[in-house]
Scaffold this active site. Structure first.
Site, PDB file in Angstrom:
ATOM      1  N   ARG A   1      72.130 -27.468 -17.351  1.00 48.93           N
ATOM      2  CA  ARG A   1      71.012 -27.318 -16.494  1.00 48.93           C
ATOM      3  C   ARG A   1      70.245 -28.110 -17.112  1.00 48.93           C
ATOM      4  NH1 ARG A   1      69.004 -21.493 -16.360  1.00 48.93           N
ATOM      5  NH2 ARG A   1      67.141 -21.496 -16.774  1.00 48.93           N
ATOM      6  N   ASN A   2      70.090 -28.128 -18.159  1.00 44.01           N
ATOM      7  CA  ASN A   2      69.060 -29.064 -19.415  1.00 44.01           C
ATOM      8  C   ASN A   2      70.539 -29.747 -20.084  1.00 44.01           C
ATOM      9  OD1 ASN A   2      66.828 -27.152 -19.478  1.00 44.01           O
ATOM     10  ND2 ASN A   2      68.306 -25.597 -20.562  1.00 44.01           N
TER      11      ASN A   2
END
Length: 425
Positions: free
Chosen positions: A214-215
């Site tokens: 998600r990063n």
């Protein structure tokens, strides 16, 4: 005969997405149905049910499934499932819908699905709180009940999301009519489970690992993926392209950064990049289990689980998302069991004395010799225009991320937690 792990639930890929004449007829029928506006989370859940990502689910959970999932990690029929998948409605909305009635589920003016309402059940404040305690509360001392509730309502996005839900849950099977913006906005990256499985089959893969992102990928992510490639046939770099919390980097920027990293630092035949349309639930260890569950539907049998996987703030122990895999039930029926297993990797970092990437299992040196790598730490430095330490990320990727942050007109504060800062090392 496929060599890939079978889809979860023992029923093959359960896909609720309609196509062709069947889709046209259902879209027309939906025009005359009562409309219910749904949340962004429910939209993502619907699309995953549509494409088979949430197999064996074919609709939103009734009370028995909801209760069993929260308490026992299984559906009412004994199939493993780690987090509730429910649809909320206000009391007024629910009162206007009869059990047995079909309704249309709408988000931003788009009809995403029709649903036959088979059950309605009240969600009191006590019920919501019970769900939060079961799903979001960690096992460590810092997550004791009094401490948890003292800070969760203010700082835990998953808890806030559940407590803000409306008073009634509607349950029943769905027919999905749209995949929303994803096929066009993320063409070539947004892939259905059947498409990913076909790619694995074409390459002759049977042992496949997934890296959840998600990063943007930093050096630790790269290291994890390469560990998996060494022991598996290949790795699926699988990014969340649904909604995140304020301060997280948008999916299109992350996809571009991953493309660049793969281009320069991976053997491309051993990597597939894809995206999936869920919103983050921020359920920590339980979300790690969800990541493994739906990855099994994509043909993945190994889920990379590193430090603070799917963590939020300091709510969870650093390796709680690994440890929870040792506590889940194992149904006697293999089809109902979770077959995607965790690849448990220790805390990874760049060590100056080792002169390379290492982990707590391989590096004998001190914290002062290490570059602590985390997505939160990277986002905080970039948002503040601070210098990025050597060996934190690849130069080609940092160029993309700096361009994004320089183009922001409004800065979002990024809070640091203990895991991101390295304090717990």
């Amino acid at each position: 005969m496929s060599k890939l792990v079978a889809p979860h639930g023992g029923k093959g890929l359960v896909c609720c997405l309609l196509e062709g004449a069947e889709l046209e007829a259902e879209v027309k029928k939906a025009e005359g149905l009562k409309k219910l506006d749904i949340s962004a989370r429910a939209k993502g859940d619907l699309i995953m049910m549509g494409i088979g990502g949430f197999s064996p689910l074919n609709g939103f959970m009734g009370k028995e499934d909801w209760k069993n999932v929260c308490e026992n990690f299984t559906l009412a029929d004994g199939t493993f499932w780690p987090v509730p998948v429910t649809l909320d409605a206000s009391k007024e909305e629910a009162d206007a819908i009869a059990v047995g009635e079909e309704i249309a589920l709408v988000r931003d003016g788009i009809v995403f699905a029709t649903m036959k309402v088979e059950e309605k059940f009240e969600m009191t404040e006590a019920d919501k709180k019970w769900e939060c305690e079961k799903v979001f509360k960690g096992e460590g001392e810092e997550s004791a009940e009094d401490v948890f509730w003292k800070i969760a309502l203010e700082d835990h996005p998953g808890v806030k999301m559940v407590m803000a839900q409306k008073e009634v849950n509607l349950a029943g099977p769905v027919k999905v009519l749209s995949e929303g913006e994803y096929p066009e906005e993320y063409k070539g990256v947004y892939l259905r489970p059947a498409e990913v499985r076909a790619m694995f089959e074409e390459r002759g893969w049977s042992e496949v690992a997934a890296l959840q992102l998600r990063n943007p990928m930093h050096r630790s992510h790269e290291f994890l993926a390469k560990i998996a490639i060494e022991v598996c046939d290949g790795v699926l770099i699988h990014s969340l392209i649904g909604n995140l919390k304020p301060g997280d980097i948008p999916a299109d920027v992350r996809v571009k950064a991953i493309d660049t990293l793969v281009e320069h630092y991976f053997v491309k035949d051993n990597v597939i990049q894809a995206g999936y349309p869920l919103d983050m639930r921020y359920a920590g260890p339980r979300e790690g289990l969800l990541h493994a569950t739906f990855r099994q539907n994509y043909g993945v049998n190994n889920m990379l689980i590193g430090r603070d996987h799917a963590g939020v703030g300091d709510f969870y122990g650093l390796f709680e998302a690994q440890e929870i895999f040792d506590r889940i039930p194992t149904p006697a029926d293999e089809g109902k069991a979770l077959l995607c297993k965790p690849m448990k990797i220790d805390w990874t970092f760049y060590c100056y004395k080792c002169d390379g990437m290492a982990s707590l299992r391989t590096c004998p040196h001190t914290k002062e010799d290490r570059v602590i790598l985390s997505g939160t730490k990277l986002r905080k430095a970039l948002s503040e225009g601070a210098e990025i330490p050597d060996h934190f990320g690849r130069d080609e990727v940092l160029v993309i991320l700096r361009e994004y942050y320089e183009g922001l007109t409004e800065k979002v504060e990024v809070k640091m937690q203990g895991a991101a800062s390295g304090e717990a090392m």
